[in-house]
Motif scaffolding. Structure first.
Motif, PDB file in Angstrom:
ATOM      1  N   TYR A 305      66.710  14.950 -69.365  1.00  9.29           N
ATOM      2  CA  TYR A 305      67.787  14.219 -68.712  1.00  9.29           C
ATOM      3  C   TYR A 305      67.970  12.815 -69.284  1.00  9.29           C
ATOM      4  CZ  TYR A 305      64.349  11.493 -66.061  1.00  9.29           C
ATOM      5  OH  TYR A 305      63.324  10.655 -65.710  1.00  9.29           O
ATOM      6  N   GLY A 306      67.031  12.360 -70.069  1.00 13.13           N
ATOM      7  CA  GLY A 306      67.125  11.042 -70.685  1.00 13.13           C
ATOM      8  C   GLY A 306      66.847  11.136 -72.169  1.00 13.13           C
ATOM      9  N   ASN A 307      67.746  10.604 -72.974  1.00  7.71           N
ATOM     10  CA  ASN A 307      67.616  10.688 -74.429  1.00  7.71           C
ATOM     11  C   ASN A 307      67.898   9.342 -75.064  1.00  7.71           C
ATOM     12  OD1 ASN A 307      67.789  13.879 -75.243  1.00  7.71           O
ATOM     13  ND2 ASN A 307      68.934  13.427 -73.399  1.00  7.71           N
ATOM     14  N   GLU A 308      67.043   8.907 -75.934  1.00  3.41           N
ATOM     15  CA  GLU A 308      67.353   7.737 -76.752  1.00  3.41           C
ATOM     16  C   GLU A 308      66.421   7.715 -77.946  1.00  3.41           C
ATOM     17  OE1 GLU A 308      64.736   3.943 -75.306  1.00  3.41           O
ATOM     18  OE2 GLU A 308      66.578   4.297 -74.190  1.00  3.41           O
ATOM     19  N   ILE A 309      66.801   6.932 -78.940  1.00  4.23           N
ATOM     20  CA  ILE A 309      65.912   6.648 -80.061  1.00  4.23           C
ATOM     21  C   ILE A 309      65.604   5.164 -80.028  1.00  4.23           C
ATOM     22  CG2 ILE A 309      65.775   6.443 -82.574  1.00  4.23           C
ATOM     23  CD1 ILE A 309      67.233   9.099 -82.771  1.00  4.23           C
ATOM     24  N   GLN A 310      64.330   4.863 -80.062  1.00  5.43           N
ATOM     25  CA  GLN A 310      63.899   3.463 -80.073  1.00  5.43           C
ATOM     26  C   GLN A 310      63.641   3.048 -81.512  1.00  5.43           C
ATOM     27  OE1 GLN A 310      59.817   1.842 -78.900  1.00  5.43           O
ATOM     28  NE2 GLN A 310      60.994   1.493 -77.030  1.00  5.43           N
ATOM     29  N   SER A 311      64.348   2.022 -81.922  1.00  5.83           N
ATOM     30  CA  SER A 311      64.246   1.529 -83.297  1.00  5.83           C
ATOM     31  C   SER A 311      63.667   0.124 -83.271  1.00  5.83           C
ATOM     32  CB  SER A 311      65.630   1.519 -83.953  1.00  5.83           C
ATOM     33  OG  SER A 311      65.584   0.911 -85.228  1.00  5.83           O
ATOM     34  N   ILE A 312      62.607  -0.088 -84.024  1.00  6.35           N
ATOM     35  CA  ILE A 312      61.987  -1.407 -84.110  1.00  6.35           C
ATOM     36  C   ILE A 312      62.337  -2.028 -85.453  1.00  6.35           C
ATOM     37  CG2 ILE A 312      59.826  -2.699 -84.095  1.00  6.35           C
ATOM     38  CD1 ILE A 312      58.644  -0.570 -82.298  1.00  6.35           C
ATOM     39  N   THR A 313      62.983  -3.181 -85.402  1.00  8.02           N
ATOM     40  CA  THR A 313      63.395  -3.880 -86.617  1.00  8.02           C
ATOM     41  C   THR A 313      62.976  -5.343 -86.511  1.00  8.02           C
ATOM     42  OG1 THR A 313      65.549  -4.736 -85.908  1.00  8.02           O
ATOM     43  CG2 THR A 313      65.453  -2.408 -86.567  1.00  8.02           C
ATOM     44  N   LYS A 314      63.236  -6.092 -87.552  1.00  4.24           N
ATOM     45  CA  LYS A 314      62.918  -7.519 -87.515  1.00  4.24           C
ATOM     46  C   LYS A 314      63.807  -8.260 -86.521  1.00  4.24           C
ATOM     47  CE  LYS A 314      65.921  -8.902 -91.379  1.00  4.24           C
ATOM     48  NZ  LYS A 314      65.942  -9.532 -92.728  1.00  4.24           N
ATOM     49  N   TYR A 315      64.884  -7.593 -86.068  1.00  2.00           N
ATOM     50  CA  TYR A 315      65.782  -8.204 -85.090  1.00  2.00           C
ATOM     51  C   TYR A 315      65.336  -7.916 -83.662  1.00  2.00           C
ATOM     52  CZ  TYR A 315      68.631  -8.264 -89.306  1.00  2.00           C
ATOM     53  OH  TYR A 315      69.085  -8.448 -90.597  1.00  2.00           O
ATOM     54  N   GLY A 316      64.338  -7.060 -83.504  1.00  4.48           N
ATOM     55  CA  GLY A 316      63.852  -6.702 -82.180  1.00  4.48           C
ATOM     56  C   GLY A 316      63.911  -5.199 -81.960  1.00  4.48           C
ATOM     57  N   ILE A 317      63.725  -4.805 -80.710  1.00  2.00           N
ATOM     58  CA  ILE A 317      63.758  -3.389 -80.342  1.00  2.00           C
ATOM     59  C   ILE A 317      65.183  -3.000 -79.965  1.00  2.00           C
ATOM     60  CG2 ILE A 317      62.940  -1.641 -78.732  1.00  2.00           C
ATOM     61  CD1 ILE A 317      60.381  -3.272 -78.421  1.00  2.00           C
ATOM     62  N   VAL A 318      65.667  -1.944 -80.591  1.00  2.00           N
ATOM     63  CA  VAL A 318      67.023  -1.453 -80.352  1.00  2.00           C
ATOM     64  C   VAL A 318      66.926  -0.067 -79.720  1.00  2.00           C
ATOM     65  CG1 VAL A 318      69.198  -0.788 -81.425  1.00  2.00           C
ATOM     66  CG2 VAL A 318      67.930  -2.754 -82.303  1.00  2.00           C
ATOM     67  N   HIS A 319      67.683   0.147 -78.639  1.00  2.00           N
ATOM     68  CA  HIS A 319      67.720   1.440 -77.975  1.00  2.00           C
ATOM     69  C   HIS A 319      69.029   2.132 -78.337  1.00  2.00           C
ATOM     70  CE1 HIS A 319      64.173   0.414 -75.566  1.00  2.00           C
ATOM     71  NE2 HIS A 319      64.705  -0.801 -75.492  1.00  2.00           N
ATOM     72  N   LEU A 320      68.919   3.208 -79.090  1.00  2.00           N
ATOM     73  CA  LEU A 320      70.096   3.945 -79.565  1.00  2.00           C
ATOM     74  C   LEU A 320      70.354   5.117 -78.631  1.00  2.00           C
ATOM     75  CD1 LEU A 320      69.017   3.959 -83.316  1.00  2.00           C
ATOM     76  CD2 LEU A 320      70.776   2.492 -82.297  1.00  2.00           C
ATOM     77  N   GLY A 321      71.468   5.057 -77.909  1.00  2.00           N
ATOM     78  CA  GLY A 321      71.777   6.080 -76.927  1.00  2.00           C
ATOM     79  C   GLY A 321      72.305   7.358 -77.534  1.00  2.00           C
ATOM     80  N   MET A 322      72.125   8.465 -76.806  1.00  2.00           N
ATOM     81  CA  MET A 322      72.655   9.750 -77.237  1.00  2.00           C
ATOM     82  C   MET A 322      74.163   9.772 -77.041  1.00  2.00           C
ATOM     83  SD  MET A 322      71.904  13.604 -75.841  1.00  2.00           S
ATOM     84  CE  MET A 322      73.240  13.538 -74.661  1.00  2.00           C
ATOM     85  N   THR A 323      74.874  10.273 -78.033  1.00  2.00           N
ATOM     86  CA  THR A 323      76.324  10.365 -77.947  1.00  2.00           C
ATOM     87  C   THR A 323      76.818  11.803 -77.789  1.00  2.00           C
ATOM     88  OG1 THR A 323      76.554  10.502 -80.365  1.00  2.00           O
ATOM     89  CG2 THR A 323      76.569   8.300 -79.375  1.00  2.00           C
ATOM     90  N   LEU A 324      75.967  12.780 -78.129  1.00  2.00           N
ATOM     91  CA  LEU A 324      76.400  14.179 -78.075  1.00  2.00           C
ATOM     92  C   LEU A 324      75.182  15.087 -78.088  1.00  2.00           C
ATOM     93  CD1 LEU A 324      79.009  16.023 -78.287  1.00  2.00           C
ATOM     94  CD2 LEU A 324      78.451  16.222 -80.701  1.00  2.00           C
ATOM     95  N   GLY A 325      75.270  16.188 -77.374  1.00  2.00           N
ATOM     96  CA  GLY A 325      74.235  17.208 -77.423  1.00  2.00           C
ATOM     97  C   GLY A 325      74.865  18.575 -77.508  1.00  2.00           C
ATOM     98  N   SER A 326      74.267  19.487 -78.242  1.00  2.00           N
ATOM     99  CA  SER A 326      74.792  20.846 -78.337  1.00  2.00           C
ATOM    100  C   SER A 326      73.663  21.824 -78.605  1.00  2.00           C
ATOM    101  CB  SER A 326      75.857  20.959 -79.444  1.00  2.00           C
ATOM    102  OG  SER A 326      75.297  20.652 -80.696  1.00  2.00           O
TER     103      SER A 326
END
Length: 368
Positions: A305-326
């Motif tokens: 029920y919850g989907n995201e990708i956590q990306s760690i960069t020099k700018y900080g932690i970015v949470h990339l949300g799901m846009t589509l599932g199939s």
């Protein structure tokens, strides 16, 4: 009708090799940094970009669900969007906000600012960004005094070299200003076009819009949008432009993490991940062939029920949300925004399952 909030429109119009992996990083970055970052992917198994796509049977489709909670990577002020700052009014509702933050941060954007007008209606194509998997474009719709913009009933794009409309991937838009003041005669929108990277990259494009409007004062009424007689429509408004060739240079990175985990008691594998500047696509398959049944495919799809990708960069932690599932024949795929241009130090897919005492968060590494 939400006259005091962003209105989301997700029209699904359908008008229509080798071992070397070239990293999709912004042109002009130091080659030393690029080589260093690229080497982080050598732990995985890569697929040549010219490999044939695997055909999949789509079992079900889940549209993007935007709720009132912010799914974005950081507060709107984290990146200066310059003359596109007005589009930040969509930020908290936009699953592509982190992607646009990254694109704008690295000047991976093409300003267009061309308009088309007819009668009481005007459309301006403000900017686009693209890679070989998708195009994201930002636009402004305006109407004359006496009208209010309800939205765009259609926002599509044609490849002029083929005469064919490209696949529409939905969009979002609204009237609400960042200050909280409404100007219902102006509407800011974002739309997505899905591309097939096995086909020639489009160069000459035509953005094609139709604006929907209502008489002044009707936008906030509960039944607005349900009464046909109240709706007015512009003629087709078209803006032609040439897509910047820099977008063609950013190729997709394909990695096979082969990370095993369990969903609803079924062993599955994160088999493949495709990463480009504007899109991350993950493919999850049921590991044991004997477990591949329609019911199991449905169960593993629905249990998350919850989907995201956590990306760690020099700018900080970015949470990339799901846009589509199939669904696919062997499991399912998920699509997320991307910040590849930020050169992430790590990428982790986070899946949430269960409720209460059974709640569980599964962390699957993509890029350790």
């Amino acid at each position: 009708m939400l006259s005091d909030a962003v209105r989301m429109h997700e029209a699904a119009e359908a008008d229509a090799g080798g071992n070397a992996v070239r990293m999709a990083v912004q042109a002009g970055m130091e080659s030393g940094r690029r080589r260093s970052w690229q080497s982080r992917f050598t732990k995985g198994s890569f697929i040549g970009l010219a490999a044939a796509a695997v055909a999949a049977m789509i079992l079900f489709f889940i549209p993007v669900i935007h709720d009132s909670a912010s799914h974005t990577s950081a507060p709107p002020g984290a990146v200066n969007w310059g003359e596109l700052e007005k589009f930040k009014r969509l930020y908290s509702f936009d699953m592509e906000a982190a992607t646009l933050d990254s694109a704008i941060r690295h000047n991976y954007i093409q300003m267009i600012n061309h308009s088309a007008a007819s009668g009481d209606y005007k459309i301006t194509l403000n900017a686009v960004t693209a890679d070989e998997n998708r195009i994201i474009f930002l636009y402004t719709a305006e109407v004359a005094e006496g009208q209010e913009v309800y939205g765009t009933s259609s926002a599509r794009m044609k490849d002029l070299s083929t005469g064919q409309y490209l696949e529409n991937g939905g969009g979002i838009g609204g009237n609400r200003a960042a200050s909280g003041l409404l100007n219902n005669r102006i509407y800011y929108g974002l739309s997505i076009i899905n591309l097939d990277r096995n086909k020639p990259f489009p160069e000459q494009l035509e953005a094609d819009f139709q604006i929907a409007s209502v008489d002044t004062g009707k936008l906030g009424q509960p039944k607005t949008g349900t009464i046909v007689a109240d709706m007015h429509y512009s003629p087709r408004l078209k803006v032609s432009f040439k897509l910047d060739p820099k977008f063609k240079e950013q190729q997709t990175v394909i990695v096979q993490p082969d990370e095993d985990f369990v969903l609803d008691g079924i062993e599955v594998t994160l088999e493949k991940v495709e990463i480009s500047p504007l899109l991350i696509r993950t493919m999850i398959k049921i590991k044991n062939e004997s477990d591949i049944t329609w019911q199991n495919r449905q169960n593993i799809f629905e249990v998350v029920y919850g989907n995201e990708i956590q990306s760690i960069t020099k700018y900080g932690i970015v949470h990339l949300g799901m846009t589509l599932g199939s669904g696919t024949y062997e499991g399912f795929e998920r699509r997320y925004g991307s910040n590849l241009l930020d050169q992430p130090k790590s990428l982790n897919m986070i899946l949430k399952t269960g409720t209460g005492k059974n709640a569980k968060e599964i962390n699957v590494p993509i890029l350790p």
